[in-house]
Design a protein around this motif. Sequence first.
Motif: not given
Lengths: 185, 265
Positions: B7-9, B15-17, B91-94
């Motif tokens: 993940a980016e955060d 968002r998925v890394g 892709y997309g959010t976790v």
Amino acid sequence: MISLDKDGPQSARRKRRVLLTGFFPASVLVIYGILFAVMPDKASMALRSSGHVFLNIIVPLFLVFILMLILNLFLKPAHTVKFIGKGVGIKGIILTVTAGIISIGPIFAWYPLLKELQEKGVGNPLIAIFLGNRAVKPFLLPIMIAYFGWIYVLILTVFTILGSLGVGYSVGALVKEKTSLSFHV
Amino acid sequence: MRIAISAEDRDLEARVGDRFGLSQYLLIVDSETMAFEAVPNPGASDQRGTGIQTVVLVISKNVNTVLTGYISQTAKRHLSTNGIEVLTGLYGTVAEVLEKYKKGDLQKHMGVVRKPESRGVKIDKVALVHALRSSANQFANLLPILVSVVLLIGIFNAFVSKELIYSIFSGNTALDSIWGACLGSILAGNPINSYIIGGELLEYGVSLFAITSLIIAWVTVGLVQLPAEIVALGRSFALVRNAVSFILSIAIAIITVVVLNLIKG
């Protein structure tokens, strides 16, 4: 075993290792070539003697392969990784000893992982105990027993494990920990 | 079930890394309770992107599945070897990806069929083939040096006299053990070679004290690997560990042989 050495500088290291590994057999073959040219009688004698040694170890070698297969089938690297540095006191030590005994592969492939564990706070004594117990090789026991007998192997194994604890204790007493997160031993 | 998602955060709306080895965080999520832990990805600063640190982290977190954008084949292989399912191209959010995973959409889309958890000892074909291949590789790696050592022993037997051996290994317990430990510290490689060399030296009449210290020092003391050990684990650790192991290899050799002699009478 964990060694992600396909990328970057590790690839060069691997190539160097392959070269070094090939250098020794090539040198032995060259020596035999020269011997057969200069002293064919002695060379034949050497080859016969090697043949005898091979005959002595062929059955134990087959057993070694079977044991390797069993270990590879039932022991995943994760098991080893999870053992090192888990638990405290006696339990932690027993798990680390077990990890050392079941670990396979050359020692240099383990250094990155051990460094990682050291940075995560696994104490130096446990890392030293792990390295000491790599001297106990379950899958090589058939060869060792064939040469020295099982009583000797049993005694040596027990003292090697005890000795590794001595090394762990000494390292703990003499080496300052890199990190304050030493929660083991 | 525990799922690791790059993940980016550090929250479920991140968002998925894109890359497993380089994303900023790994979210370790319990798929049943949705409780999660955000762990900084130790590989994020590793520009080589080998992912070794991330692989080790995931394995140590008892994760069952990894969800990510991209993962190197090497890292994927190591995770799969450890029984960890890996799904990529996400892709997309976790939270979105997790939802799809829980519904089974991702698995259907990628043709992943979850194997029923096996209880008890059951060997599947894939594991057997993998184990066979690993064992064959390990064996093949071991053989060239082993064969060379045996061929060298042949030369040794043809040329070296017992007198020469006795001039080095005189029968003095302490000295023989020290010589054995010195030899074991210098030589390196698979310990099987030390057993064969030791076994042959035994036939020459070299004392078991020397052979035992050679066998122990072969694995526990490594002058050849010392620079690598210093780099990885620190100078004082490497020097102290090797020095203590050297001394103990002599002590263990003496104790082992004394006890053996006592038992055998």
